[in-house]
Scaffold this motif. Structure first.
Motif, mmCIF file in Angstrom:
data_model
loop_
_atom_site.group_PDB
_atom_site.id
_atom_site.type_symbol
_atom_site.label_atom_id
_atom_site.label_comp_id
_atom_site.label_asym_id
_atom_site.label_seq_id
_atom_site.Cartn_x
_atom_site.Cartn_y
_atom_site.Cartn_z
ATOM 1 N N LEU A 11 1.052 -1.137 0.017
ATOM 2 C CA LEU A 11 -0.018 -0.021 0.045
ATOM 3 C C LEU A 11 0.913 1.133 -0.036
ATOM 4 C CD1 LEU A 11 -2.815 1.359 0.205
ATOM 5 C CD2 LEU A 11 -2.286 1.302 2.699
ATOM 6 N N PHE A 12 1.989 1.263 0.803
ATOM 7 C CA PHE A 12 2.740 2.547 1.040
ATOM 8 C C PHE A 12 3.743 2.488 -0.503
ATOM 9 C CE2 PHE A 12 1.424 2.850 5.403
ATOM 10 C CZ PHE A 12 1.400 4.233 5.654
ATOM 11 N N LEU A 13 4.058 1.350 -0.777
ATOM 12 C CA LEU A 13 4.861 1.589 -1.973
ATOM 13 C C LEU A 13 3.848 2.106 -3.245
ATOM 14 C CD1 LEU A 13 7.426 0.836 -3.122
ATOM 15 C CD2 LEU A 13 6.706 -1.302 -3.620
ATOM 16 N N TYR A 14 2.737 1.648 -3.215
ATOM 17 C CA TYR A 14 1.887 2.171 -4.304
ATOM 18 C C TYR A 14 1.460 3.594 -4.293
ATOM 19 C CZ TYR A 14 0.921 -2.737 -5.718
ATOM 20 O OH TYR A 14 1.080 -3.994 -6.106
ATOM 21 N N LEU A 15 1.267 4.011 -2.909
ATOM 22 C CA LEU A 15 1.043 5.477 -2.704
ATOM 23 C C LEU A 15 2.203 6.490 -3.053
ATOM 24 C CD1 LEU A 15 -0.747 5.350 1.061
ATOM 25 C CD2 LEU A 15 -1.610 6.141 -1.368
ATOM 26 N N ILE A 16 3.491 5.745 -2.875
ATOM 27 C CA ILE A 16 4.648 6.628 -2.887
ATOM 28 C C ILE A 16 4.944 6.791 -4.595
ATOM 29 C CG2 ILE A 16 6.599 4.915 -2.942
ATOM 30 C CD1 ILE A 16 6.684 8.439 -1.717
ATOM 31 N N LEU A 17 4.427 5.664 -5.053
ATOM 32 C CA LEU A 17 4.458 5.541 -6.639
ATOM 33 C C LEU A 17 3.658 6.634 -7.422
ATOM 34 C CD1 LEU A 17 5.160 1.704 -7.286
ATOM 35 C CD2 LEU A 17 6.638 3.534 -7.667
ATOM 36 N N VAL A 18 2.482 6.719 -6.731
ATOM 37 C CA VAL A 18 1.245 7.431 -7.292
ATOM 38 C C VAL A 18 1.873 8.889 -7.257
ATOM 39 C CG1 VAL A 18 -0.899 8.589 -7.155
ATOM 40 C CG2 VAL A 18 -0.447 6.049 -7.196
ATOM 41 N N THR A 74 7.827 4.508 3.947
ATOM 42 C CA THR A 74 7.994 3.238 3.030
ATOM 43 C C THR A 74 9.336 2.769 3.164
ATOM 44 O OG1 THR A 74 6.562 4.350 1.469
ATOM 45 C CG2 THR A 74 8.025 2.587 0.780
ATOM 46 N N ILE A 75 10.463 3.529 3.203
ATOM 47 C CA ILE A 75 11.868 3.013 3.576
ATOM 48 C C ILE A 75 11.950 2.302 4.916
ATOM 49 C CG2 ILE A 75 14.112 4.022 3.999
ATOM 50 C CD1 ILE A 75 13.797 6.072 1.906
ATOM 51 N N LEU A 76 11.399 2.733 5.930
ATOM 52 C CA LEU A 76 11.357 2.093 7.198
ATOM 53 C C LEU A 76 10.592 0.598 6.986
ATOM 54 C CD1 LEU A 76 10.717 5.004 9.738
ATOM 55 C CD2 LEU A 76 12.969 3.492 9.138
ATOM 56 N N LEU A 77 9.593 0.660 6.405
ATOM 57 C CA LEU A 77 8.635 -0.454 6.339
ATOM 58 C C LEU A 77 9.760 -1.645 5.314
ATOM 59 C CD1 LEU A 77 5.142 0.576 5.395
ATOM 60 C CD2 LEU A 77 5.922 -0.551 7.452
ATOM 61 N N PHE A 78 10.474 -1.115 4.301
ATOM 62 C CA PHE A 78 11.370 -2.172 3.808
ATOM 63 C C PHE A 78 12.680 -2.208 4.365
ATOM 64 C CE2 PHE A 78 8.029 -1.379 0.603
ATOM 65 C CZ PHE A 78 8.069 -2.565 0.027
ATOM 66 N N PHE A 87 14.590 -1.917 -1.904
ATOM 67 C CA PHE A 87 14.974 -0.904 -1.000
ATOM 68 C C PHE A 87 16.041 -0.083 -1.442
ATOM 69 C CE2 PHE A 87 17.983 0.405 2.498
ATOM 70 C CZ PHE A 87 17.126 0.717 3.316
ATOM 71 N N LEU A 88 16.828 -0.513 -2.227
ATOM 72 C CA LEU A 88 17.981 0.606 -3.078
ATOM 73 C C LEU A 88 17.327 1.758 -3.671
ATOM 74 C CD1 LEU A 88 20.735 0.898 -3.834
ATOM 75 C CD2 LEU A 88 20.543 -0.508 -5.572
ATOM 76 N N PHE A 89 16.370 1.229 -4.618
ATOM 77 C CA PHE A 89 15.615 1.959 -5.424
ATOM 78 C C PHE A 89 14.917 3.143 -4.937
ATOM 79 C CE2 PHE A 89 15.794 -1.136 -9.147
ATOM 80 C CZ PHE A 89 17.056 -0.317 -9.680
ATOM 81 N N LEU A 90 14.243 2.777 -3.518
ATOM 82 C CA LEU A 90 13.478 3.681 -2.695
ATOM 83 C C LEU A 90 14.383 4.739 -2.111
ATOM 84 C CD1 LEU A 90 11.068 1.576 -0.673
ATOM 85 C CD2 LEU A 90 10.348 3.727 -2.111
ATOM 86 N N VAL A 91 15.529 4.287 -1.573
ATOM 87 C CA VAL A 91 16.605 5.212 -0.988
ATOM 88 C C VAL A 91 17.307 5.992 -2.119
ATOM 89 C CG1 VAL A 91 18.941 5.320 0.143
ATOM 90 C CG2 VAL A 91 17.181 3.757 0.898
ATOM 91 N N LEU A 92 17.419 5.658 -3.430
ATOM 92 C CA LEU A 92 18.026 6.446 -4.396
ATOM 93 C C LEU A 92 16.853 7.448 -4.664
ATOM 94 C CD1 LEU A 92 19.857 4.056 -6.750
ATOM 95 C CD2 LEU A 92 20.976 5.769 -5.271
ATOM 96 N N ALA A 93 15.627 6.979 -4.781
ATOM 97 C CA ALA A 93 14.521 7.909 -5.148
ATOM 98 C C ALA A 93 14.509 9.008 -4.071
ATOM 99 C CB ALA A 93 13.261 7.097 -5.368
ATOM 100 N N PHE A 94 14.595 8.584 -2.886
ATOM 101 C CA PHE A 94 14.381 9.475 -1.794
ATOM 102 C C PHE A 94 15.456 10.716 -1.978
ATOM 103 C CE2 PHE A 94 15.565 10.775 2.608
ATOM 104 C CZ PHE A 94 14.258 11.573 2.968
ATOM 105 N N ALA A 95 16.740 10.017 -2.159
ATOM 106 C CA ALA A 95 18.123 11.083 -2.242
ATOM 107 C C ALA A 95 17.886 12.182 -3.460
ATOM 108 C CB ALA A 95 19.194 10.164 -2.401
#
Length: 126
Positions: A11-18, A74-78, A87-95
């Protein structure tokens, strides 16, 4: 319990993607819109006052913090899957998003404040 956790992760991954999709869409629209090349500097300043005052300023004040919070959750959940590509892509996107926010605060907001203070009725092209 694991099924619920996986559902919350998705759910959180989909929300962040949207939200990232909306954000990218706004940036992409700004890049492909030929307004900057078609207007004089005064006309563009008038255009930007309208865009910033009626659209960007109000929406980004909500969207920026919402994306930061969603990214953090989302990063904390993963974090248990820290070796995964997700996780890597989430951290890179966040950066990348954090760098964009940093640029916005350092460079764009002072320009917006300056443009909003201008009296464009009395200013000349010089």
């Amino acid at each position: 319990m694991i099924v619920i956790f996986k559902t919350v992760q998705k759910l959180f991954l989909y929300l962040i993607l949207v939200l990232v999709g909306f954000y990218a869409g706004m940036l992409f629209n700004h890049k492909i819109c030929p307004v900057e090349t078609q207007l004089t500097p005064i006309e563009y300043a008038r255009y930007w006052k309208i865009v910033d005052g009626t659209f960007m300023h109000t929406r980004m004040a909500i969207m920026g913090p919402a994306m930061m919070i969603l990214f953090a959750i989302t990063i904390l959940l993963f974090v248990k899957n820290w070796k995964s590509l997700t996780f890597l892509f989430l951290v890179l996107a966040f950066a990348a998003f954090a760098l964009d926010i940093n640029f916005t605060f350092r460079e764009q907001l002072p320009i917006n404040a300056f443009i909003n203070e201008l009296d464009l009725q009395t200013i000349t092209e010089q």
